[in-house]
Design an enzyme around this catalytic site. Structure first.
Site, PDB file in Angstrom:
ATOM      1  N   GLU A 134       0.928  -1.225   0.011  1.00 33.31           N
ATOM      2  CA  GLU A 134      -0.005   0.029   0.062  1.00 33.31           C
ATOM      3  C   GLU A 134       0.899   1.306  -0.038  1.00 33.31           C
ATOM      4  O   GLU A 134       1.715   1.322   0.978  1.00 33.31           O
ATOM      5  CB  GLU A 134      -0.829  -0.165   1.146  1.00 33.31           C
ATOM      6  CG  GLU A 134      -1.860  -1.039   0.933  1.00 33.31           C
ATOM      7  CD  GLU A 134      -2.707  -1.544   2.324  1.00 33.31           C
ATOM      8  OE1 GLU A 134      -2.027  -0.932   3.487  1.00 33.31           O
ATOM      9  OE2 GLU A 134      -3.560  -2.637   2.496  1.00 33.31           O
ATOM     10  N   GLU A 150      -5.458  -6.353   1.993  1.00 32.97           N
ATOM     11  CA  GLU A 150      -4.551  -7.143   2.431  1.00 32.97           C
ATOM     12  C   GLU A 150      -4.571  -8.540   2.009  1.00 32.97           C
ATOM     13  O   GLU A 150      -3.498  -9.134   1.573  1.00 32.97           O
ATOM     14  CB  GLU A 150      -3.930  -6.844   3.754  1.00 32.97           C
ATOM     15  CG  GLU A 150      -3.687  -5.582   4.292  1.00 32.97           C
ATOM     16  CD  GLU A 150      -4.568  -4.431   4.329  1.00 32.97           C
ATOM     17  OE1 GLU A 150      -5.779  -4.821   4.304  1.00 32.97           O
ATOM     18  OE2 GLU A 150      -4.378  -3.275   4.743  1.00 32.97           O
ATOM     19  N   GLN A 202       2.028  -2.572   5.650  1.00 29.53           N
ATOM     20  CA  GLN A 202       2.280  -1.242   6.306  1.00 29.53           C
ATOM     21  C   GLN A 202       2.706  -1.204   7.555  1.00 29.53           C
ATOM     22  O   GLN A 202       3.565  -0.486   8.057  1.00 29.53           O
ATOM     23  CB  GLN A 202       1.218   0.004   5.645  1.00 29.53           C
ATOM     24  CG  GLN A 202       1.660   1.091   5.781  1.00 29.53           C
ATOM     25  CD  GLN A 202       0.630   2.304   5.188  1.00 29.53           C
ATOM     26  OE1 GLN A 202      -0.762   2.313   5.965  1.00 29.53           O
ATOM     27  NE2 GLN A 202       0.923   2.668   4.040  1.00 29.53           N
ATOM     28  N   PHE A 203       1.487  -1.719   8.175  1.00 31.56           N
ATOM     29  CA  PHE A 203       1.994  -1.931   9.806  1.00 31.56           C
ATOM     30  C   PHE A 203       1.657  -3.721   9.909  1.00 31.56           C
ATOM     31  O   PHE A 203       0.728  -4.072   9.663  1.00 31.56           O
ATOM     32  CB  PHE A 203       0.983  -1.198  10.494  1.00 31.56           C
ATOM     33  CG  PHE A 203       1.202   0.321  10.524  1.00 31.56           C
ATOM     34  CD1 PHE A 203       1.816   0.954  11.613  1.00 31.56           C
ATOM     35  CD2 PHE A 203       0.624   1.029   9.208  1.00 31.56           C
ATOM     36  CE1 PHE A 203       2.182   2.149  11.521  1.00 31.56           C
ATOM     37  CE2 PHE A 203       1.175   2.428   9.215  1.00 31.56           C
ATOM     38  CZ  PHE A 203       1.908   3.076  10.572  1.00 31.56           C
ATOM     39  N   ASP A 242       0.447  -4.786  12.508  1.00 32.16           N
ATOM     40  CA  ASP A 242      -0.730  -5.156  13.136  1.00 32.16           C
ATOM     41  C   ASP A 242      -1.910  -5.600  11.983  1.00 32.16           C
ATOM     42  O   ASP A 242      -2.817  -5.982  12.301  1.00 32.16           O
ATOM     43  CB  ASP A 242      -1.570  -3.965  13.580  1.00 32.16           C
ATOM     44  CG  ASP A 242      -0.403  -3.272  14.554  1.00 32.16           C
ATOM     45  OD1 ASP A 242      -0.530  -3.113  15.802  1.00 32.16           O
ATOM     46  OD2 ASP A 242       0.565  -2.733  13.852  1.00 32.16           O
ATOM     47  N   PHE A 243      -1.592  -5.158  10.638  1.00 28.49           N
ATOM     48  CA  PHE A 243      -2.810  -5.534   9.551  1.00 28.49           C
ATOM     49  C   PHE A 243      -2.602  -7.167   9.255  1.00 28.49           C
ATOM     50  O   PHE A 243      -3.440  -7.498   8.534  1.00 28.49           O
ATOM     51  CB  PHE A 243      -2.464  -4.779   8.405  1.00 28.49           C
ATOM     52  CG  PHE A 243      -2.583  -3.225   8.683  1.00 28.49           C
ATOM     53  CD1 PHE A 243      -3.049  -2.480   9.733  1.00 28.49           C
ATOM     54  CD2 PHE A 243      -1.971  -2.380   7.530  1.00 28.49           C
ATOM     55  CE1 PHE A 243      -2.871  -1.338   9.984  1.00 28.49           C
ATOM     56  CE2 PHE A 243      -2.162  -0.757   7.740  1.00 28.49           C
ATOM     57  CZ  PHE A 243      -2.442  -0.517   8.976  1.00 28.49           C
ATOM     58  N   HIS A 253      -1.590   0.056  15.604  1.00 30.42           N
ATOM     59  CA  HIS A 253      -0.471   0.453  14.580  1.00 30.42           C
ATOM     60  C   HIS A 253       0.829   0.057  15.687  1.00 30.42           C
ATOM     61  O   HIS A 253       1.712   0.777  15.330  1.00 30.42           O
ATOM     62  CB  HIS A 253      -0.865   1.610  14.046  1.00 30.42           C
ATOM     63  CG  HIS A 253      -1.799   1.898  13.193  1.00 30.42           C
ATOM     64  ND1 HIS A 253      -3.130   1.758  13.532  1.00 30.42           N
ATOM     65  CD2 HIS A 253      -1.622   1.857  11.585  1.00 30.42           C
ATOM     66  CE1 HIS A 253      -3.767   2.005  12.469  1.00 30.42           C
ATOM     67  NE2 HIS A 253      -2.719   2.086  11.349  1.00 30.42           N
TER      68      HIS A 253
END
Lengths: 329, 340
Positions: free
Chosen positions: A31, A62, A84-85, A87-88, A131
């Site tokens: 992303e 994702e 990106q993080f 956590d995703f 995040h």
């Protein structure tokens, strides 16, 4: 020959770019990694060099793009997917856990899944509960995934190049507070094999076994103790899977004392695995309590004072070292 | 990725007629019928093996869905890719998986397609482009996008067929994949085998509008619709859809059919009536095809029976082969957790 000082983010970029120049099947997607260069600027300049067919901005989907990475890996590409993080991972875990991790085994070893998922990990940025997590233990628990968490620009570059050339899905976790940290990196090409811990500082009195962002904190703790007469050995495991058990065991057999430190939640965390390993292989050599320092069992709070409270810090590591030193004090 | 086809606009589903030449290719017609019987016998016999305790675990049978699996896979090129569903025996057989090795896999043997590590739900044969059946409903949507991505990146004239059920159409992974495939013009064919039940739950119960062809509209994707119990129509439709996908990017195909068998070994058929099942038994795709071949005087009753009997014998041979294969060695259980 020689060294050059670059940041952790630049080291990652250089590793990707070098591998992409060598191998047409390597590509990067994620992303906002193109013009925007990723949320942390890691891929700056790569769109210009490699073009939109190899530096690919994805929809905010994702599951779809991590799965696309997997599907392309089994059909001849070597994708690097940026999550990106970290956590995703919650919204694409099936593609990692049930698909990528299991394919080689489940299909009888007849297909490889050569891919890297790079992801910004950890707290300290005020990004709050969704995040800021350090989820490496989640991945390390899934057979079939390799898990890497480098602590320096040198390690990041050498390990990422190895990750890109590896024929397995590799989870490459980048503590986001390290992105701007500088370090020396050779100008010549080098790779760092997986499963080789690095002793970041030698010592005789106690071992701190750690990885990721807490390596630097542990080195500060070692400096503190050196001034008062205790030599702390800092073992950076660098890769959780495969784990260099020999170096850990040799270190604690030498020092007889151990503290295990990581940013991820201490309860049920990877530190427990290391403590278990020491208990199994070296308990007769251990002279004090084996201490753990990790994140508190709490979602990462937004408020900066509260956030600092739940994450490990130099003071908490010092306290653990004192406790582990026990009767030596 | 660069998207070249922003202007495709779709509305009504596309139906494709069966060209007259289809009925002239007797070699293909007999092969199709043989393969439908192979799938039917394969599944009936593994169910019987299960009842005897020779098959461990579970299996998902697609009895009644043979025109979808064989009609679709036969319309693909040999080097096209396919991702099968958890109900994927027919899709695997149609894609060319070796019957002996597939049966050995069902019996969990070392010589099986996946060395006994995968079983019914994870049949794969990469040499035939079958990239794997999947135990997670809809998870193959993103994977199919990836295989299609490789085709596009390498400039290969191939497609990836992604078999999904009506149930998978409600998975987020599939909906995300429809968008990603469309945004990137990937040569994926999303082939919905609409057997109208996700396990026991009717598609009517879990959608406001159960017409799955409408799912293509927001993604500007052409959608083909076909009677999935008519193999001639399925084959002709997929041929045309494939030609379009390889040039223009993703297509959707909805094939309406029915699962006569239960969902899995535990199914007591409490969610549907005997009348409903009997009604669909009458519409059996193999019966349909035989009737058509007879009416058109392409094959005699005796010739059709010969095809049927040969198929049954072939499956019996596969069972004999599989029973004689060795069990995997327990000391090799950790082999292949990681690749070299």
């Amino acid at each position: 020959m020689g060294n050059v000082e670059i940041t952790y983010a630049e080291a990652i970029r250089d590793a990707m770019s070098e591998e992409m120049r060598k191998d047409d099947s390597v590509y990067l997607m994620g992303e906002d990694i193109g013009v925007y260069a990723g949320a942390f600027g890691v891929s700056r300049g790569m769109l210009e060099e490699f073009g939109p067919e190899r530096i690919i901005d994805t929809p905010i989907s994702e599951a779809a793009y991590i799965g696309t990475a997997v599907g392309s890996a089994v059909t001849g590409m070597r994708p690097i997917a940026e999550l990106q993080f970290s956590d995703f991972v919650s919204v694409c875990l099936d593609q990692i856990m049930n698909q990528a991790a299991k394919m080689h085994y489940m299909f009888g070893g007849k297909i490889n899944v050569p891919m890297v998922i790079r992801s910004a990990s950890g707290g300290g940025t005020g990004a709050a509960a969704q995040h800021s997590q350090s989820l490496e233990n989640l991945y390390a628990h899934i057979p079939g995934l390799k898990v890497v968490m480098p602590s320096t620009p040198y390690d990041a570059k050498g390990l990422l190049k190895t990750a890109i050339r590896d024929n397995n899905p590799v989870i490459f976790l980048e503590p986001k507070l390290l992105y701007r940290v500088k370090g020396l990196v050779p100008t010549e090409e080098y790779l760092i094999p997986f499963g080789e811990a690095d002793i970041k500082r030698k010592g005789e009195d106690i071992s701190i076994i750690t990885y990721g962002r807490t390596v630097q904190m542990s080195l500060e703790v070692a400096d503190y103790f050196a001034e008062i007469g205790y030599e702390v050995e800092v073992v950076d495991i660098r890769t959780l899977v495969p784990l260099d058990t020999d170096t850990i065991i040799e270190s604690v057999k030498k020092t007889h004392r151990a503290v295990v430190v990581h940013e991820g939640v201490e309860f049920g965390g990877f530190g427990g695995e290391i403590v278990g390993l020491i208990a199994d292989k070296a308990i007769m050599y251990i002279d004090g309590p084996i201490k753990r320092v990790g994140g508190m069992f709490c979602p990462i709070p937004f408020n900066p004072y509260l956030e600092a409270e739940v994450l490990p810090n130099v003071e908490r590591i010092k306290k653990a070292v004192w406790e582990a030193l026990g009767d030596l004090k | 990725m660069v998207n070249n086809n922003k202007t495709i606009k779709v509305s009504a589903p596309i139906t494709v007629g069966v060209p007259e030449e289809f009925w002239h290719n007797t070699e293909l017609l007999s092969k199709m019928l043989r393969y439908m019987y192979l799938v039917r016998y394969f599944e009936e016999k593994i169910f019987w093996l299960f009842a005897q305790g020779l098959v461990h675990g579970t299996m998902h049978l697609g009895i009644g869905e043979e025109a979808t699996s064989i009609g679709t896979t036969f319309a693909l090129n040999d080097d096209d890719y396919a991702y099968a569903t958890h109900r994927g025996h027919g899709q695997a057989i149609g894609k060319g998986c070796d019957l002996d090795l597939m049966m050995a896999e069902i019996l969990g043997r070392e010589e099986g397609l996946c060395n006994g590590r995968g079983g019914s739900m994870h049949i794969a044969d990469f040499s035939k482009g079958l990239l794997g059946a999947n135990g997670i409903v809809g998870a193959n949507g993103p994977l199919a996008c990836g295989a299609a991505f490789s085709c596009k990146a390498k400039g290969l004239d191939r497609v990836c067929a992604c078999f999904i059920g009506d149930g998978a159409n409600n998975e987020g992974a599939v909906l995300e994949s429809l968008n990603l495939a469309a945004a990137w013009d990937l040569p994926v064919m999303f082939v919905t085998i609409n057997n109208t039940y996700g396990m026991s739950t009717s598609i009517e119960k879990v959608t406001r509008n159960s017409d799955l062809t409408k799912r293509a509209i927001p993604f500007d994707m052409p959608c083909y619709e076909v009677d999935g119990n008519d193999i001639a129509a399925v084959y002709s439709t997929v041929k045309e859809a494939r030609a379009r996908a390889v040039k223009q990017g993703p297509v959707m195909i909805v094939e309406h059919t029915y699962r006569i068998s239960g969902h899995s070994k535990s199914d007591g058929n409490l969610y549907r009536s005997k009348e409903e099942i009997d009604h669909w038994k009458e519409k059996c795709p193999i019966k349909n095809f035989r009737r058509e071949l007879l009416q058109r005087n392409i094959f005699s009753e005796e010739e059709l029976d010969r095809i049927k009997n040969q198929a049954e014998k072939r499956i019996d041979k596969a069972i004999e082969f599989a029973k004689n294969c060795a069990q995997p060695k327990t000391e090799e259980v950790l082999k292949n957790v990681f690749a070299e």
